[in-house]
Design an enzyme around this catalytic site. Structure first.
Site, PDB file in Angstrom:
ATOM      1  N   GLY A 193       2.102   1.900  10.935  1.00 38.14           N
ATOM      2  CA  GLY A 193       3.117   2.946  10.841  1.00 38.14           C
ATOM      3  C   GLY A 193       3.800   3.260  12.160  1.00 38.14           C
ATOM      4  O   GLY A 193       4.469   4.273  12.300  1.00 38.14           O
ATOM      5  N   GLY A 206       4.859   0.993   4.890  1.00 37.04           N
ATOM      6  CA  GLY A 206       6.257   1.431   4.855  1.00 37.04           C
ATOM      7  C   GLY A 206       7.215   0.497   4.119  1.00 37.04           C
ATOM      8  O   GLY A 206       7.980   0.933   3.248  1.00 37.04           O
ATOM      9  N   GLU A 247      -6.140  -4.861  10.381  1.00 35.04           N
ATOM     10  CA  GLU A 247      -5.049  -3.913  10.645  1.00 35.04           C
ATOM     11  C   GLU A 247      -5.317  -3.190  11.961  1.00 35.04           C
ATOM     12  O   GLU A 247      -6.050  -2.187  11.983  1.00 35.04           O
ATOM     13  CB  GLU A 247      -4.959  -2.880   9.516  1.00 35.04           C
ATOM     14  CG  GLU A 247      -4.670  -3.472   8.166  1.00 35.04           C
ATOM     15  CD  GLU A 247      -3.992  -2.454   7.240  1.00 35.04           C
ATOM     16  OE1 GLU A 247      -2.903  -2.774   6.739  1.00 35.04           O
ATOM     17  OE2 GLU A 247      -4.528  -1.351   7.048  1.00 35.04           O
ATOM     18  N   GLU A 307      -6.832   4.924   7.827  1.00 30.39           N
ATOM     19  CA  GLU A 307      -6.559   6.343   7.553  1.00 30.39           C
ATOM     20  C   GLU A 307      -7.777   7.004   6.903  1.00 30.39           C
ATOM     21  O   GLU A 307      -8.058   8.180   7.135  1.00 30.39           O
ATOM     22  CB  GLU A 307      -5.298   6.473   6.688  1.00 30.39           C
ATOM     23  CG  GLU A 307      -4.051   6.221   7.537  1.00 30.39           C
ATOM     24  CD  GLU A 307      -2.876   5.605   6.793  1.00 30.39           C
ATOM     25  OE1 GLU A 307      -2.833   5.664   5.548  1.00 30.39           O
ATOM     26  OE2 GLU A 307      -1.985   5.046   7.478  1.00 30.39           O
ATOM     27  N   HIS A 343      -9.697   1.661   4.787  1.00 27.92           N
ATOM     28  CA  HIS A 343      -8.417   1.737   5.495  1.00 27.92           C
ATOM     29  C   HIS A 343      -8.577   2.654   6.707  1.00 27.92           C
ATOM     30  O   HIS A 343      -9.323   3.637   6.649  1.00 27.92           O
ATOM     31  CB  HIS A 343      -7.328   2.264   4.547  1.00 27.92           C
ATOM     32  CG  HIS A 343      -5.960   2.152   5.141  1.00 27.92           C
ATOM     33  ND1 HIS A 343      -5.479   3.065   6.047  1.00 27.92           N
ATOM     34  CD2 HIS A 343      -4.994   1.220   4.989  1.00 27.92           C
ATOM     35  CE1 HIS A 343      -4.260   2.692   6.419  1.00 27.92           C
ATOM     36  NE2 HIS A 343      -3.946   1.579   5.792  1.00 27.92           N
ATOM     37  N   SER A 363       2.859  -2.503  10.424  1.00 33.56           N
ATOM     38  CA  SER A 363       4.299  -2.662  10.672  1.00 33.56           C
ATOM     39  C   SER A 363       4.850  -4.042  10.291  1.00 33.56           C
ATOM     40  O   SER A 363       5.700  -4.595  10.983  1.00 33.56           O
ATOM     41  CB  SER A 363       4.639  -2.321  12.126  1.00 33.56           C
ATOM     42  OG  SER A 363       4.309  -0.966  12.392  1.00 33.56           O
ATOM     43  N   ASN A 399       0.881  -1.174   0.000  1.00 33.32           N
ATOM     44  CA  ASN A 399       0.000   0.000   0.000  1.00 33.32           C
ATOM     45  C   ASN A 399       0.915   1.220   0.000  1.00 33.32           C
ATOM     46  O   ASN A 399       1.502   1.555   1.023  1.00 33.32           O
ATOM     47  CB  ASN A 399      -0.886  -0.046   1.255  1.00 33.32           C
ATOM     48  CG  ASN A 399      -1.688   1.231   1.436  1.00 33.32           C
ATOM     49  OD1 ASN A 399      -1.767   2.067   0.535  1.00 33.32           O
ATOM     50  ND2 ASN A 399      -2.294   1.384   2.610  1.00 33.32           N
ATOM     51  N   TRP A 400       1.024   1.837  -1.143  1.00 29.63           N
ATOM     52  CA  TRP A 400       1.983   2.954  -1.275  1.00 29.63           C
ATOM     53  C   TRP A 400       1.509   4.247  -0.632  1.00 29.63           C
ATOM     54  O   TRP A 400       2.258   5.204  -0.553  1.00 29.63           O
ATOM     55  CB  TRP A 400       2.277   3.199  -2.764  1.00 29.63           C
ATOM     56  CG  TRP A 400       3.262   2.237  -3.342  1.00 29.63           C
ATOM     57  CD1 TRP A 400       3.868   1.191  -2.698  1.00 29.63           C
ATOM     58  CD2 TRP A 400       3.773   2.225  -4.688  1.00 29.63           C
ATOM     59  NE1 TRP A 400       4.715   0.535  -3.560  1.00 29.63           N
ATOM     60  CE2 TRP A 400       4.668   1.157  -4.782  1.00 29.63           C
ATOM     61  CE3 TRP A 400       3.540   3.023  -5.819  1.00 29.63           C
ATOM     62  CZ2 TRP A 400       5.357   0.862  -5.968  1.00 29.63           C
ATOM     63  CZ3 TRP A 400       4.213   2.732  -6.994  1.00 29.63           C
ATOM     64  CH2 TRP A 400       5.118   1.660  -7.058  1.00 29.63           C
ATOM     65  N   LYS A 401       0.235   4.294  -0.240  1.00 21.93           N
ATOM     66  CA  LYS A 401      -0.307   5.526   0.355  1.00 21.93           C
ATOM     67  C   LYS A 401      -0.018   6.711  -0.564  1.00 21.93           C
ATOM     68  O   LYS A 401      -0.117   6.580  -1.781  1.00 21.93           O
ATOM     69  CB  LYS A 401       0.230   5.714   1.776  1.00 21.93           C
ATOM     70  CG  LYS A 401      -0.007   4.450   2.616  1.00 21.93           C
ATOM     71  CD  LYS A 401       0.172   4.616   4.087  1.00 21.93           C
ATOM     72  CE  LYS A 401      -0.135   3.290   4.774  1.00 21.93           C
ATOM     73  NZ  LYS A 401      -0.081   3.362   6.221  1.00 21.93           N
TER      74      LYS A 401
HETATM   75  P1  PGA Z   1       2.548  -0.001   7.742  1.00 21.24           P
HETATM   76  O1  PGA Z   1       1.108   0.330   7.072  1.00 21.24           O
HETATM   77  O2  PGA Z   1       3.031  -1.286   7.141  1.00 21.24           O
HETATM   78  O3  PGA Z   1       3.432   1.170   7.364  1.00 21.24           O
HETATM   79  O4  PGA Z   1       2.324  -0.110   9.207  1.00 21.24           O
HETATM   80  C1  PGA Z   1       0.170  -0.680   6.853  1.00 21.24           C
HETATM   81  C2  PGA Z   1      -1.069  -0.102   6.231  1.00 21.24           C
HETATM   82  O5  PGA Z   1      -1.433   1.029   6.569  1.00 21.24           O
HETATM   83  O6  PGA Z   1      -1.723  -0.731   5.364  1.00 21.24           O
END
Ligand code: PGA
Length: 252
Positions: free
Chosen positions: A173, A235, A167, A97, A95, A213, A10-12
């Site tokens: 993150g 990440g 998640e 976020e 997600h 993470s 997931n490149w965000k």
């Molecule tokens: P992360 O993000 O691996 O940086 O913790 C995971 C995600 O938000 O899908």
């Protein structure tokens, strides 16, 4: 029935067109002998480029969000039809976020899930509890509510086009991964939820990814658990070197 694992990046809100080209060309060199599906969820602006770079490979390209309507006066939004036109094959929905920073409700996410399926886009539905909810012993209650509401009216047939991503919000993150035991316990809970609602066979076929993470040094332990069918990675999906290690989670 063995479930084929999915390792999804997931490149965000990261990467340029040039970086996308370099990343995908680099990743292609590492696809040999991978025993998983390899997904990349890229920003809307990179969908076309990513598709063109990846199309001769097994990499599946998808999006990180969409609107539930097919068209209309929704300034700044993107529809499922637009994603399909750019060859997206899946879309991440709900997600944390999106839920927490953009205040998306389960009802909105539910409409998106239904639209994705109707448009023949695979939906990766994210669910997860916050730290205080886990501390208060409310994880299962929170997940049940998210599943009930965001998968409202979803049939057993629809479920074939859905992948779940557990998640925990406190692990995203933060560098604080759920232990494989905690993740497994929660995945098992999600699978029993699915069994109760759609029957054992549908639940057995449902892929449940873990996200939060995930790194090259913790993926093998997570993937060794029977109910963890892959990872959704933020990440560590941004560098070819680390993402390549993740898609080879099963090689020593
Ligand atoms: P992360 O993000 O691996 O940086 O913790 C995971 C995600 O938000 O899908």
């Amino acid at each position: 029935m063995a479930r084929l694992p999915i390792i999804a990046g997931n490149w965000k809100m990261y990467k340029s067109l040039d970086e996308t080209r370099d990343f995908i060309n680099g990743l292609i060199l590492h696809l040999k002998n991978t025993r998983c599906e390899v997904y990349l969820a890229v920003p809307f602006t990179l969908l076309d480029k990513a598709y063109l770079e990846a199309r001769a490979s097994k990499i599946a390209v998808g999006a990180q969000n969409m609107h539930d309507e097919l068209e209309g006066a929704f300034t700044g939004e993107i529809s499922a039809r637009m994603l399909k036109e750019l060859h997206a094959v899946f879309v991440i929905l709900g997600h944390s976020e999106r839920r927490n920073l953009f205040l998306e409700s389960d009802a909105f996410i539910n409409r998106k899930v239904k639209r994705a399926i109707a448009t023949n886009l695979q939906a990766i539905l994210c669910i997860g509890e916050k730290q205080n909810e886990r501390d208060e012993g409310r994880t299962e209650e929170v997940l049940t509510q998210q599943l009930d509401e965001s998968l409202k009216e979803i049939t057993k047939e629809d479920l074939k086009n859905i992948v779940l991503a557990y998640e925990p919000v406190w692990a995203i993150g933060t560098g604080k991964t759920a232990t494989p035991e905690i993740a497994e316990e929660t995945h098992k809970f999600c699978r029993s939820y699915a069994a109760e609602r759609w029957g054992d066979e549908a639940a057995e076929g449902l892929r449940i990814l873990y996200g939060g993470s995930v790194k090259p040094d913790n993926i093998a332990a997570l993937m060794s658990k029977p109910n963890i069918d892959g990872a959704l990675v933020g990440g560590a999906s941004l560098k070819v070197e680390s993402f390549a290690k993740l898609i080879h989670f099963d090689s020593p």
